[in-house]
Design a protein around this motif. Structure first.
Motif, PDB file in Angstrom:
ATOM      1  N   ALA A  23     -18.862 101.104  74.764  1.00 18.05           N
ATOM      2  CA  ALA A  23     -19.664 102.274  75.135  1.00 18.05           C
ATOM      3  C   ALA A  23     -19.239 103.497  74.316  1.00 18.05           C
ATOM      4  CB  ALA A  23     -19.540 102.555  76.626  1.00 18.05           C
ATOM      5  N   ALA A  24     -17.934 103.664  74.136  1.00 12.62           N
ATOM      6  CA  ALA A  24     -17.441 104.798  73.348  1.00 12.62           C
ATOM      7  C   ALA A  24     -17.848 104.656  71.882  1.00 12.62           C
ATOM      8  CB  ALA A  24     -15.923 104.900  73.474  1.00 12.62           C
ATOM      9  N   PHE A  25     -17.844 103.430  71.357  1.00 11.63           N
ATOM     10  CA  PHE A  25     -18.282 103.225  69.978  1.00 11.63           C
ATOM     11  C   PHE A  25     -19.766 103.562  69.841  1.00 11.63           C
ATOM     12  CE2 PHE A  25     -20.173 100.662  66.623  1.00 11.63           C
ATOM     13  CZ  PHE A  25     -19.485 101.169  65.539  1.00 11.63           C
ATOM     14  N   HIS A  26     -20.561 103.169  70.829  1.00 11.00           N
ATOM     15  CA  HIS A  26     -21.986 103.506  70.793  1.00 11.00           C
ATOM     16  C   HIS A  26     -22.166 105.028  70.776  1.00 11.00           C
ATOM     17  CE1 HIS A  26     -26.271 103.366  71.412  1.00 11.00           C
ATOM     18  NE2 HIS A  26     -26.123 104.177  72.438  1.00 11.00           N
ATOM     19  N   GLU A  27     -21.392 105.743  71.572  1.00 15.09           N
ATOM     20  CA  GLU A  27     -21.468 107.206  71.597  1.00 15.09           C
ATOM     21  C   GLU A  27     -21.138 107.801  70.230  1.00 15.09           C
ATOM     22  OE1 GLU A  27     -18.989 108.733  74.699  1.00 15.09           O
ATOM     23  OE2 GLU A  27     -20.095 107.665  76.257  1.00 15.09           O
ATOM     24  N   VAL A  28     -20.140 107.258  69.551  1.00 12.98           N
ATOM     25  CA  VAL A  28     -19.778 107.797  68.241  1.00 12.98           C
ATOM     26  C   VAL A  28     -20.872 107.505  67.221  1.00 12.98           C
ATOM     27  CG1 VAL A  28     -18.413 105.981  67.093  1.00 12.98           C
ATOM     28  CG2 VAL A  28     -17.740 108.322  66.866  1.00 12.98           C
ATOM     29  N   THR A  29     -21.581 106.408  67.324  1.00 18.52           N
ATOM     30  CA  THR A  29     -22.682 106.153  66.388  1.00 18.52           C
ATOM     31  C   THR A  29     -23.830 107.137  66.619  1.00 18.52           C
ATOM     32  OG1 THR A  29     -23.651 104.415  67.779  1.00 18.52           O
ATOM     33  CG2 THR A  29     -22.122 103.708  66.062  1.00 18.52           C
ATOM     34  N   VAL A  30     -24.064 107.526  67.858  1.00 14.25           N
ATOM     35  CA  VAL A  30     -25.072 108.558  68.140  1.00 14.25           C
ATOM     36  C   VAL A  30     -24.625 109.884  67.543  1.00 14.25           C
ATOM     37  CG1 VAL A  30     -26.209 109.874  69.974  1.00 14.25           C
ATOM     38  CG2 VAL A  30     -25.970 107.392  70.191  1.00 14.25           C
ATOM     39  N   PHE A  31     -23.353 110.218  67.693  1.00 10.01           N
ATOM     40  CA  PHE A  31     -22.786 111.425  67.084  1.00 10.01           C
ATOM     41  C   PHE A  31     -23.017 111.416  65.578  1.00 10.01           C
ATOM     42  CE2 PHE A  31     -19.036 112.884  64.702  1.00 10.01           C
ATOM     43  CZ  PHE A  31     -19.035 114.234  65.012  1.00 10.01           C
ATOM     44  N   LEU A  32     -22.797 110.260  64.934  1.00 11.52           N
ATOM     45  CA  LEU A  32     -22.962 110.167  63.484  1.00 11.52           C
ATOM     46  C   LEU A  32     -24.419 110.362  63.061  1.00 11.52           C
ATOM     47  CD1 LEU A  32     -20.585 107.188  62.645  1.00 11.52           C
ATOM     48  CD2 LEU A  32     -20.152 109.645  62.407  1.00 11.52           C
ATOM     49  N   GLN A  33     -25.358 110.001  63.902  1.00 12.61           N
ATOM     50  CA  GLN A  33     -26.772 110.204  63.598  1.00 12.61           C
ATOM     51  C   GLN A  33     -27.138 111.680  63.631  1.00 12.61           C
ATOM     52  OE1 GLN A  33     -28.915 107.927  66.483  1.00 12.61           O
ATOM     53  NE2 GLN A  33     -28.384 105.971  65.556  1.00 12.61           N
ATOM     54  N   VAL A  34     -26.458 112.430  64.462  1.00 11.75           N
ATOM     55  CA  VAL A  34     -26.830 113.818  64.705  1.00 11.75           C
ATOM     56  C   VAL A  34     -25.959 114.825  63.944  1.00 11.75           C
ATOM     57  CG1 VAL A  34     -27.123 115.562  66.509  1.00 11.75           C
ATOM     58  CG2 VAL A  34     -27.708 113.182  66.974  1.00 11.75           C
ATOM     59  N   ALA A  35     -24.653 114.635  63.946  1.00 13.60           N
ATOM     60  CA  ALA A  35     -23.759 115.656  63.387  1.00 13.60           C
ATOM     61  C   ALA A  35     -22.560 115.051  62.661  1.00 13.60           C
ATOM     62  CB  ALA A  35     -23.281 116.574  64.507  1.00 13.60           C
ATOM     63  N   PRO A  36     -22.781 114.246  61.644  1.00 13.40           N
ATOM     64  CA  PRO A  36     -21.636 113.587  60.994  1.00 13.40           C
ATOM     65  C   PRO A  36     -20.664 114.545  60.321  1.00 13.40           C
ATOM     66  CG  PRO A  36     -23.608 113.312  59.670  1.00 13.40           C
ATOM     67  CD  PRO A  36     -24.035 113.929  60.976  1.00 13.40           C
ATOM     68  N   TRP A  37     -21.122 115.707  59.886  1.00 11.98           N
ATOM     69  CA  TRP A  37     -20.233 116.664  59.229  1.00 11.98           C
ATOM     70  C   TRP A  37     -19.230 117.269  60.200  1.00 11.98           C
ATOM     71  CZ3 TRP A  37     -19.611 116.712  54.230  1.00 11.98           C
ATOM     72  CH2 TRP A  37     -20.649 116.246  53.404  1.00 11.98           C
ATOM     73  N   ASN A  38     -19.420 117.090  61.499  1.00 11.31           N
ATOM     74  CA  ASN A  38     -18.481 117.615  62.487  1.00 11.31           C
ATOM     75  C   ASN A  38     -17.244 116.732  62.645  1.00 11.31           C
ATOM     76  OD1 ASN A  38     -20.146 119.769  62.896  1.00 11.31           O
ATOM     77  ND2 ASN A  38     -20.952 119.049  64.837  1.00 11.31           N
ATOM     78  N   GLY A  39     -17.230 115.580  61.982  1.00 13.40           N
ATOM     79  CA  GLY A  39     -16.038 114.735  61.996  1.00 13.40           C
ATOM     80  C   GLY A  39     -14.917 115.385  61.195  1.00 13.40           C
ATOM     81  N   ASN A  40     -13.750 114.804  61.269  1.00 10.76           N
ATOM     82  CA  ASN A  40     -12.584 115.335  60.557  1.00 10.76           C
ATOM     83  C   ASN A  40     -12.584 114.857  59.110  1.00 10.76           C
ATOM     84  OD1 ASN A  40     -11.398 116.526  62.920  1.00 10.76           O
ATOM     85  ND2 ASN A  40     -10.992 114.445  63.594  1.00 10.76           N
ATOM     86  N   PRO A  41     -12.185 115.709  58.181  1.00 11.38           N
ATOM     87  CA  PRO A  41     -12.106 115.271  56.784  1.00 11.38           C
ATOM     88  C   PRO A  41     -11.067 114.152  56.645  1.00 11.38           C
ATOM     89  CG  PRO A  41     -11.553 117.610  56.980  1.00 11.38           C
ATOM     90  CD  PRO A  41     -11.799 117.100  58.345  1.00 11.38           C
ATOM     91  N   PHE A  42     -11.373 113.157  55.855  1.00 12.89           N
ATOM     92  CA  PHE A  42     -10.451 112.046  55.615  1.00 12.89           C
ATOM     93  C   PHE A  42      -9.185 112.555  54.919  1.00 12.89           C
ATOM     94  CE2 PHE A  42      -9.026 108.289  53.173  1.00 12.89           C
ATOM     95  CZ  PHE A  42      -8.863 107.409  54.227  1.00 12.89           C
ATOM     96  N   ILE A  43      -9.360 113.501  54.011  1.00 11.63           N
ATOM     97  CA  ILE A  43      -8.239 114.139  53.324  1.00 11.63           C
ATOM     98  C   ILE A  43      -8.280 115.623  53.685  1.00 11.63           C
ATOM     99  CG2 ILE A  43      -7.223 114.695  51.074  1.00 11.63           C
ATOM    100  CD1 ILE A  43      -8.612 112.149  50.011  1.00 11.63           C
ATOM    101  N   ARG A  44      -7.288 116.083  54.399  1.00  4.47           N
ATOM    102  CA  ARG A  44      -7.282 117.476  54.884  1.00  4.47           C
ATOM    103  C   ARG A  44      -7.429 118.499  53.775  1.00  4.47           C
ATOM    104  NH1 ARG A  44      -2.312 117.366  59.036  1.00  4.47           N
ATOM    105  NH2 ARG A  44      -3.113 115.660  60.291  1.00  4.47           N
ATOM    106  N   GLU A  45      -6.882 118.198  52.619  1.00  6.42           N
ATOM    107  CA  GLU A  45      -6.939 119.145  51.507  1.00  6.42           C
ATOM    108  C   GLU A  45      -8.345 119.263  50.921  1.00  6.42           C
ATOM    109  OE1 GLU A  45      -4.672 116.612  51.699  1.00  6.42           O
ATOM    110  OE2 GLU A  45      -2.986 117.856  52.329  1.00  6.42           O
ATOM    111  N   ARG A  46      -9.249 118.387  51.334  1.00  5.43           N
ATOM    112  CA  ARG A  46     -10.632 118.434  50.845  1.00  5.43           C
ATOM    113  C   ARG A  46     -11.587 118.513  52.053  1.00  5.43           C
ATOM    114  NH1 ARG A  46     -12.359 114.139  47.051  1.00  5.43           N
ATOM    115  NH2 ARG A  46     -13.940 115.693  46.686  1.00  5.43           N
ATOM    116  N   PRO A  47     -11.620 119.646  52.730  1.00  8.69           N
ATOM    117  CA  PRO A  47     -12.394 119.750  53.973  1.00  8.69           C
ATOM    118  C   PRO A  47     -13.904 119.593  53.801  1.00  8.69           C
ATOM    119  CG  PRO A  47     -11.594 121.900  53.300  1.00  8.69           C
ATOM    120  CD  PRO A  47     -10.954 120.897  52.391  1.00  8.69           C
TER     121      PRO A  47
END
Length: 84
Positions: A23-47
């Motif tokens: 269920a939590a994974f499904h929620e994160v896929t919905v998040f990715l459809q709507v606001a993927p840029w709100n995730g954390n940068p993979f490399i902090r030095e490149r936000p």
């Protein structure tokens, strides 16, 4: 809205998730459809980089790593990990 894609390898990683994580994974896929840029940068030095991560599940027990292909409005999931 963004389209969320993934590979056969990611399908296998999702299939291996425990039932309580689905269920939590499904929620994160919905998040990715709507606001993927709100995730954390993979490399902090490149936000502003399009490679991002997002945790999911109780206490952040899972993590999705993904790449945003803006010109195609596509989010490609690269890896799903569960640490719980």
């Amino acid at each position: 809205m963004y389209t969320v894609g993934n590979s056969k390898q990611v399908d296998e990683q999702v299939a291996a998730l425990p039932a309580e994580a689905l269920a939590a994974f499904h929620e994160v896929t919905v998040f990715l459809q709507v606001a993927p840029w709100n995730g954390n940068p993979f490399i902090r030095e490149r936000p502003d980089a399009p490679m991002r991560t997002q945790t999911f599940g109780d206490g952040g027990s899972g993590m999705v790593t993904y790449l945003i292909v803006e010109y195609r409005r596509l989010v490609e999931i690269i890896q799903v990990a569960w640490y719980g």
